[in-house]
Design a protein around this motif. Structure first.
Motif, PDB file in Angstrom:
ATOM      1  N   SER A  54      38.685  22.232  16.011  1.00 13.51           N
ATOM      2  CA  SER A  54      38.075  21.421  17.016  1.00 13.51           C
ATOM      3  C   SER A  54      36.941  23.084  17.811  1.00 13.51           C
ATOM      4  O   SER A  54      35.582  22.891  18.301  1.00 13.51           O
ATOM      5  N   LEU A  55      38.008  23.131  18.094  1.00 12.49           N
ATOM      6  CA  LEU A  55      37.682  24.419  19.249  1.00 12.49           C
ATOM      7  C   LEU A  55      36.131  25.110  18.561  1.00 12.49           C
ATOM      8  O   LEU A  55      35.543  25.535  19.634  1.00 12.49           O
ATOM      9  N   VAL A  56      37.024  25.947  17.957  1.00 12.80           N
ATOM     10  CA  VAL A  56      35.826  27.254  17.174  1.00 12.80           C
ATOM     11  C   VAL A  56      34.167  26.227  17.012  1.00 12.80           C
ATOM     12  O   VAL A  56      33.782  26.619  17.029  1.00 12.80           O
ATOM     13  N   ALA A  57      34.365  25.073  16.473  1.00 15.83           N
ATOM     14  CA  ALA A  57      33.183  24.419  15.944  1.00 15.83           C
ATOM     15  C   ALA A  57      32.337  23.704  17.337  1.00 15.83           C
ATOM     16  O   ALA A  57      31.383  24.709  17.635  1.00 15.83           O
ATOM     17  N   LEU A  58      33.057  23.498  18.687  1.00 13.20           N
ATOM     18  CA  LEU A  58      32.894  23.309  20.022  1.00 13.20           C
ATOM     19  C   LEU A  58      31.902  24.715  20.720  1.00 13.20           C
ATOM     20  O   LEU A  58      31.411  25.223  20.828  1.00 13.20           O
ATOM     21  N   THR A  59      32.969  25.641  20.210  1.00 11.92           N
ATOM     22  CA  THR A  59      32.306  27.268  20.923  1.00 11.92           C
ATOM     23  C   THR A  59      31.034  27.587  20.272  1.00 11.92           C
ATOM     24  O   THR A  59      29.800  27.809  20.331  1.00 11.92           O
ATOM     25  N   LEU A  60      31.060  27.438  18.869  1.00 15.21           N
ATOM     26  CA  LEU A  60      30.258  27.811  17.758  1.00 15.21           C
ATOM     27  C   LEU A  60      28.448  26.759  18.248  1.00 15.21           C
ATOM     28  O   LEU A  60      27.692  27.393  18.473  1.00 15.21           O
ATOM     29  N   SER A  61      29.029  25.248  18.058  1.00 12.46           N
ATOM     30  CA  SER A  61      28.258  24.722  18.683  1.00 12.46           C
ATOM     31  C   SER A  61      26.897  25.384  20.287  1.00 12.46           C
ATOM     32  O   SER A  61      25.931  24.929  20.483  1.00 12.46           O
ATOM     33  N   ALA A  62      28.686  25.530  20.921  1.00 10.32           N
ATOM     34  CA  ALA A  62      27.645  25.710  22.216  1.00 10.32           C
ATOM     35  C   ALA A  62      26.994  27.292  22.295  1.00 10.32           C
ATOM     36  O   ALA A  62      25.934  27.181  23.754  1.00 10.32           O
ATOM     37  N   ALA A  63      26.905  27.743  21.953  1.00  6.70           N
ATOM     38  CA  ALA A  63      26.216  29.622  21.420  1.00  6.70           C
ATOM     39  C   ALA A  63      25.384  29.359  20.981  1.00  6.70           C
ATOM     40  O   ALA A  63      24.626  28.725  20.468  1.00  6.70           O
ATOM     41  N   GLU A  64      24.728  29.854  22.516  1.00  4.52           N
ATOM     42  CA  GLU A  64      22.738  30.284  21.999  1.00  4.52           C
ATOM     43  C   GLU A  64      22.678  30.515  20.323  1.00  4.52           C
ATOM     44  O   GLU A  64      23.308  31.538  20.369  1.00  4.52           O
ATOM     45  N   PRO A  65      21.380  30.015  19.735  1.00  7.10           N
ATOM     46  CA  PRO A  65      21.071  31.115  18.862  1.00  7.10           C
ATOM     47  C   PRO A  65      20.715  32.051  19.188  1.00  7.10           C
ATOM     48  O   PRO A  65      19.771  32.928  20.015  1.00  7.10           O
ATOM     49  N   ALA A  66      21.052  33.419  17.815  1.00  6.67           N
ATOM     50  CA  ALA A  66      20.834  34.347  18.080  1.00  6.67           C
ATOM     51  C   ALA A  66      19.042  34.778  18.144  1.00  6.67           C
ATOM     52  O   ALA A  66      18.946  34.214  17.375  1.00  6.67           O
ATOM     53  N   THR A  67      18.917  36.042  19.353  1.00  2.05           N
ATOM     54  CA  THR A  67      17.437  35.880  18.294  1.00  2.05           C
ATOM     55  C   THR A  67      17.283  36.980  17.191  1.00  2.05           C
ATOM     56  O   THR A  67      17.868  37.816  17.601  1.00  2.05           O
ATOM     57  N   ASP A  68      16.594  36.161  16.394  1.00  3.41           N
ATOM     58  CA  ASP A  68      15.785  37.179  15.432  1.00  3.41           C
ATOM     59  C   ASP A  68      14.373  38.283  15.881  1.00  3.41           C
ATOM     60  O   ASP A  68      13.735  37.693  16.090  1.00  3.41           O
ATOM     61  N   GLY A  69      15.060  39.490  15.559  1.00  3.09           N
ATOM     62  CA  GLY A  69      14.283  40.184  15.824  1.00  3.09           C
ATOM     63  C   GLY A  69      13.216  41.091  14.624  1.00  3.09           C
ATOM     64  O   GLY A  69      12.726  41.888  15.034  1.00  3.09           O
ATOM     65  N   ARG A  70      13.422  40.427  13.781  1.00  3.20           N
ATOM     66  CA  ARG A  70      12.158  40.291  12.448  1.00  3.20           C
ATOM     67  C   ARG A  70      10.450  40.433  13.055  1.00  3.20           C
ATOM     68  O   ARG A  70      10.200  39.476  13.623  1.00  3.20           O
ATOM     69  N   ILE A  71       9.569  40.923  12.596  1.00  7.37           N
ATOM     70  CA  ILE A  71       8.367  40.699  12.409  1.00  7.37           C
ATOM     71  C   ILE A  71       7.489  39.596  12.069  1.00  7.37           C
ATOM     72  O   ILE A  71       8.235  39.534  10.564  1.00  7.37           O
ATOM     73  N   ALA A  72       7.406  38.377  12.544  1.00  6.81           N
ATOM     74  CA  ALA A  72       6.754  37.659  11.638  1.00  6.81           C
ATOM     75  C   ALA A  72       5.912  37.779  11.021  1.00  6.81           C
ATOM     76  O   ALA A  72       5.041  37.941  11.997  1.00  6.81           O
ATOM     77  N   VAL A  73       5.732  37.571   9.788  1.00  5.28           N
ATOM     78  CA  VAL A  73       4.184  37.799   8.921  1.00  5.28           C
ATOM     79  C   VAL A  73       3.536  36.460   8.809  1.00  5.28           C
ATOM     80  O   VAL A  73       4.267  35.613   8.349  1.00  5.28           O
ATOM     81  N   HIS A  74       2.447  36.217   9.507  1.00  3.81           N
ATOM     82  CA  HIS A  74       1.948  34.553   8.444  1.00  3.81           C
ATOM     83  C   HIS A  74       1.215  34.834   7.416  1.00  3.81           C
ATOM     84  O   HIS A  74       0.482  35.349   7.415  1.00  3.81           O
ATOM     85  N   PHE A  75       1.253  33.787   6.707  1.00  6.59           N
ATOM     86  CA  PHE A  75       0.719  34.146   5.134  1.00  6.59           C
ATOM     87  C   PHE A  75       0.000  32.450   5.408  1.00  6.59           C
ATOM     88  O   PHE A  75       0.592  31.546   5.586  1.00  6.59           O
ATOM     89  N   PRO A  76      -0.604  32.465   4.793  1.00  2.62           N
ATOM     90  CA  PRO A  76      -0.977  31.045   4.703  1.00  2.62           C
ATOM     91  C   PRO A  76      -0.050  29.906   3.517  1.00  2.62           C
ATOM     92  O   PRO A  76       0.611  31.189   2.819  1.00  2.62           O
ATOM     93  N   ALA A  77       0.533  28.914   3.741  1.00  2.00           N
ATOM     94  CA  ALA A  77       1.108  28.119   3.340  1.00  2.00           C
ATOM     95  C   ALA A  77       1.652  28.315   1.689  1.00  2.00           C
ATOM     96  O   ALA A  77       2.768  27.982   1.305  1.00  2.00           O
ATOM     97  N   GLU A  78       0.077  28.107   0.628  1.00  2.00           N
ATOM     98  CA  GLU A  78       0.595  27.999  -0.734  1.00  2.00           C
ATOM     99  C   GLU A  78       1.126  29.283  -1.242  1.00  2.00           C
ATOM    100  O   GLU A  78       1.858  29.829  -1.913  1.00  2.00           O
ATOM    101  N   LEU A  79       0.361  30.686  -0.020  1.00  2.00           N
ATOM    102  CA  LEU A  79       0.993  31.764  -0.098  1.00  2.00           C
ATOM    103  C   LEU A  79       1.981  32.252  -0.154  1.00  2.00           C
ATOM    104  O   LEU A  79       3.213  33.589  -1.132  1.00  2.00           O
ATOM    105  N   ARG A  80       2.440  31.916   0.939  1.00  2.00           N
ATOM    106  CA  ARG A  80       4.164  31.649   1.382  1.00  2.00           C
ATOM    107  C   ARG A  80       4.671  31.041   0.345  1.00  2.00           C
ATOM    108  O   ARG A  80       5.478  31.748   0.349  1.00  2.00           O
ATOM    109  N   THR A  81       4.515  29.905   0.472  1.00  2.00           N
ATOM    110  CA  THR A  81       5.596  29.402  -0.888  1.00  2.00           C
ATOM    111  C   THR A  81       5.306  30.773  -2.697  1.00  2.00           C
ATOM    112  O   THR A  81       6.786  30.149  -2.847  1.00  2.00           O
ATOM    113  N   GLU A  82       4.705  30.553  -2.875  1.00  6.35           N
ATOM    114  CA  GLU A  82       4.791  31.825  -3.772  1.00  6.35           C
ATOM    115  C   GLU A  82       4.919  32.835  -3.862  1.00  6.35           C
ATOM    116  O   GLU A  82       6.208  33.430  -4.877  1.00  6.35           O
TER     117      GLU A  82
END
Length: 148
Positions: free
Chosen positions: A13-41
């Motif tokens: 329970s303590l581990v679960a509480l600690t994990l849920s209270a932690a701030e999400p890690a920043t995703d340092g990857r470059i976001a690439v925007h594709f049109p929705a259909e192309l993204r799915t494909e």
């Protein structure tokens, strides 16, 4: 025994509480925007690439070098680019992502060549090295970029 289960439950329970209270890690990857259909494909193609890697590993485990060659070239190699619509997809990619994708396709074709050679020699080492190089391209792309 009950005390052991109580301590275990409390610890979990303590581990679960600690994990849920932690701030999400920043995703340092470059976001690439594709049109929705192309993204799915594109995501479907990437899942097929992952399946191809698994199937090649299975073929290697059975010394089936011809199967490795076929999968590497036709599903991932330079011969596969037209089927995946690589030219159309590349228009939406940053230059670095395009370079990694091209290197991945070239690496897969080199893997196919090494697998063909291994059919004659029986030596899997060059095939395994080529597979590691191919996988390195996948890791580089997924580490540096994310589709949105």
């Amino acid at each position: 025994m009950k005390l052991h289960h109580t301590l275990l439950a409390t610890s979990l329970s303590l581990v679960a509480l600690t994990l849920s209270a932690a701030e999400p890690a920043t995703d340092g990857r470059i976001a690439v925007h594709f049109p929705a259909e192309l993204r799915t494909e594109t995501l479907r193609n990437m899942r097929d690439h992952l399946l191809a890697l698994q199937q090649m590993q299975d073929a290697l485990a059975h010394s089936d070098f011809e199967r490795v060659r076929d999968i590497a070239e036709n599903r991932l190699g330079m011969s596969s680019m037209k089927a995946h619509g690589a030219h159309h997809v590349a228009q939406h990619m940053p230059e670095g992502m395009q370079a990694i994708g091209s290197a991945m396709h070239r690496s897969a074709s080199r893997l196919a060549t090494e697998a063909a050679n291994a059919s004659a020699s029986g030596n899997p080492q060059p095939v395994l090295a080529a597979l590691a190089t191919l996988t390195q391209q996948c890791v580089a792309c997924h580490t540096g970029y994310r589709l949105e």
